[in-house]
Scaffold this active site. Structure first.
Site, short mmCIF file in Angstrom:
data_model
loop_
_atom_site.label_atom_id
_atom_site.label_comp_id
_atom_site.label_asym_id
_atom_site.label_seq_id
_atom_site.Cartn_x
_atom_site.Cartn_y
_atom_site.Cartn_z
N HIS A 306 35.49 45.98 -33.24
CA HIS A 306 36.38 45.25 -34.16
C HIS A 306 35.59 44.40 -35.16
O HIS A 306 34.41 44.62 -35.33
CB HIS A 306 37.40 44.41 -33.36
CG HIS A 306 38.03 45.20 -32.25
ND1 HIS A 306 39.08 46.06 -32.45
CD2 HIS A 306 37.71 45.30 -30.93
CE1 HIS A 306 39.39 46.64 -31.29
NE2 HIS A 306 38.57 46.20 -30.36
N GLU A 321 38.58 38.87 -29.60
CA GLU A 321 37.65 39.84 -29.04
C GLU A 321 36.44 40.07 -29.93
O GLU A 321 35.31 40.14 -29.47
CB GLU A 321 38.39 41.17 -28.79
CG GLU A 321 37.50 42.19 -28.09
CD GLU A 321 38.06 43.60 -28.09
OE1 GLU A 321 39.28 43.76 -28.29
OE2 GLU A 321 37.27 44.53 -27.89
N HIS A 383 33.00 45.95 -26.14
CA HIS A 383 34.39 45.50 -26.29
C HIS A 383 34.77 44.53 -25.17
O HIS A 383 34.02 44.36 -24.20
CB HIS A 383 35.35 46.70 -26.24
CG HIS A 383 35.34 47.52 -27.49
ND1 HIS A 383 36.38 47.53 -28.38
CD2 HIS A 383 34.39 48.35 -28.00
CE1 HIS A 383 36.08 48.33 -29.39
NE2 HIS A 383 34.88 48.85 -29.19
N GLU A 447 33.62 47.46 -21.55
CA GLU A 447 34.66 46.42 -21.60
C GLU A 447 34.13 45.29 -20.72
O GLU A 447 34.17 45.37 -19.49
CB GLU A 447 36.00 46.95 -21.09
CG GLU A 447 36.61 48.07 -21.93
CD GLU A 447 37.31 47.58 -23.21
OE1 GLU A 447 37.27 46.37 -23.50
OE2 GLU A 447 37.88 48.44 -23.91
ZN LIG Z 1 38.22 46.44 -28.31
#
Ligand SMILES: [Zn+2]
Length: 491
Positions: A306, A321, A383, A447
């Protein structure tokens, strides 16, 4: 009689929810408006982009009204009304004033322009919502910052006259022995033309073919391919409105030896027109990886997920995030550089890699392009997760097994992250994510933890935890190269 009454009651009951549903479902809401310059180097366009956030998918179209020295662009967003209190203050180098009116069709946005534009100088299109990226459905209006007066004159006479392209044909050939594939694209022209080709690597890999002497005419403008050699192709008027331009979107950057452009004269006896021929020979992807142990001199691309207009998931405490991802990526970079690796980040600041409000594929492809062009050894996308269940916590790593090493890389990193961060093991999983699928080298998507979990969010915002996770990634990479080098030796 009894029956009639019952029918009446039934209809009455049904009609109430239907009426109220119809009222609330009929109109989408326009919840936000923003604008800014947007440059597409490949297309050679330089536009002002106006983005309207809409609560659900709608259709939209634009019309130009020319009067005097300026124009008005009228954009109709169908079945939508502005959210309460939504302002429409737009004043920039292109638009002098904006106003809106709600009618039976939807909302009509009138953009008063500082210059005259033609129908070729603007584009109205929509972008789908993406809940995972916190993006709602959008209506996008692009207006050319340098309106093309040649195109403006043409607009008066919409019938295409003069030399033009007749059609585009394409053929794929797969060599039975080597498995290498080739693609041939042929542009038929009504007259002899001059063609030249150039490669463009930013923001996306593209091959541009300029054809001087023939307009696109009534030829089909867009072509889809299977992404093995070409993603898609488009034919647009050439720079300055003269001639034509063929834009070939590529999954991988080509080198100058990978394509050939030539022309073939017309052959009236064989009923063949003048032709522009483009051959693209795709090099086979490097199926043979040989890894050496150690981090020194490894080319590692790290992708902080992002950024810019896309915050990613947002924690209950407000942590975005994109911020946590970038912090961990920057610390990982510093540690890897200390170990002698060559590290490249897809972004080092809070920006969109492709550009604000690009489509999701454009944005993700611009990230994989960096790794593919750099011929990176590995690609790591960082992420942070989110779940509707606030109790869910932990670390997971994703892979797409396109090389013999993707799962090994993911396992090695996951194991080190668990040791470094101490969170719950949400395992190594296979996933069809764009960035791990469309990179040519072993890749993993991490993640780190869950922004939707109170404790995880606190950790993700703490420099100490960020440093621990960065160390985990580095140790995981070191173990991966050691293990991968042994595997190569055994075979
Ligand atoms: Zn993400």
């Amino acid at each position: 009689m009894r029956r009639t009454v019952m029918w009446f009651l039934l209809l009455w009951c049904l009609s109430i929810p239907q009426v109220s549903l119809a009222e609330s479902a009929a109109k989408a809401e326009i919840t936000g408006i923003r604008s800014g310059p947007f440059v597409d180097k490949g297309l050679g366009t330089n536009v002002m982009r106006y983005v309207f956030d809409v609560s659900r998918p709608v259709t939209a179209e634009g019309f130009v009204v020319v009067g005097g020295a300026s124009s008005r662009l009228s954009v109709v967003i169908k079945d939508a009304v502005p959210a309460e209190g939504l302002g429409l203050e737009v004043e920039d180098e292109v638009v002098s004033r904006a106003s809106s009116a709600v009618n039976s069709v939807g909302t009509q946005v009138m953009l008063e322009l500082k210059q005259k534009i033609s129908m070729n100088d603007f584009k109205v299109f929509t972008l789908p919502g993406n809940p995972q990226a916190n993006k709602v459905f959008r209506v996008v209006v692009d207006i050319n910052r340098n309106p093309n007066s040649a195109a403006l004159d043409k607009q008066v006479e919409p019938v295409v006259q003069g030399p033009q392209l007749l059609q585009m044909r394409s053929y794929t050939h797969v060599d039975a022995v080597t498995g290498a594939s080739k693609i041939r694209m042929v542009l038929d022209s009504s007259v002899p033309v001059v063609a030249s080709a150039s490669l463009s690597s930013t923001p996306l890999p593209r091959l541009l073919v300029d054809v001087k002497g023939a307009a696109p005419g009534k030829i089909d403008r867009e072509y889809e391919f299977d992404s093995k050699i070409i993603d898609r192709a488009a034919i647009i008027p050439g720079p300055g409105g003269a001639g034509s331009r063929l834009i070939v979107d590529l999954p991988l950057m080509l080198e100058s030896g990978d394509y050939k452009l030539f022309t073939l004269p017309a052959d009236p006896k064989a009923d063949k027109p003048f032709r522009v021929v483009l051959d693209i020979d795709k090099k086979l992807p490097p199926v043979q990886f040989t890894f050496t142990p150690g981090l020194a001199n490894k080319v590692i691309v790290i992708d902080p997920g992002h950024g810019g207009s896309d915050p990613g998931a947002i924690g209950l405490g407000g942590l975005q995030e994109k911020t946590a991802n970038l912090a961990v990526a920057m610390q990982t970079k510093a540690l890897l550089q200390k170990a002698g690796a060559k590290v490249l980040l897809t972004r080092e600041t809070d920006i969109d890699v492709y550009g604000p409000d690009a489509s999701d594929v454009e944005e993700l492809k611009s990230r994989t392009t960096i790794a593919n062009n750099q011929k990176a050894d590995v690609f790591i996308s960082i992420h942070s997760n989110s779940s509707v269940n606030r109790d869910v916590s932990g670390t997971s790593t994703y892979f797409y097994q396109k090389t013999p090493y993707d799962v090994m890389l993911a396992q090695s990193i996951q194991q080190s992250l668990l040791q470094a961060g101490g969170l719950a093991d949400r395992r190594v999983n296979s996933a069809n994510f764009y960035v791990i699928k469309r990179t040519m080298m072993p890749a993993a998507l991490i993640e780190l933890a869950f922004l939707s979990n109170k404790n995880d969010e606190k950790l993700l915002g703490s420099p100490q935890f960020q440093q621990q996770m960065a160390q985990g990634i580095v140790r995981g990479l070191d173990k991966f190269f050691a293990q991968a080098s042994k595997q190569g030796g055994e075979e």
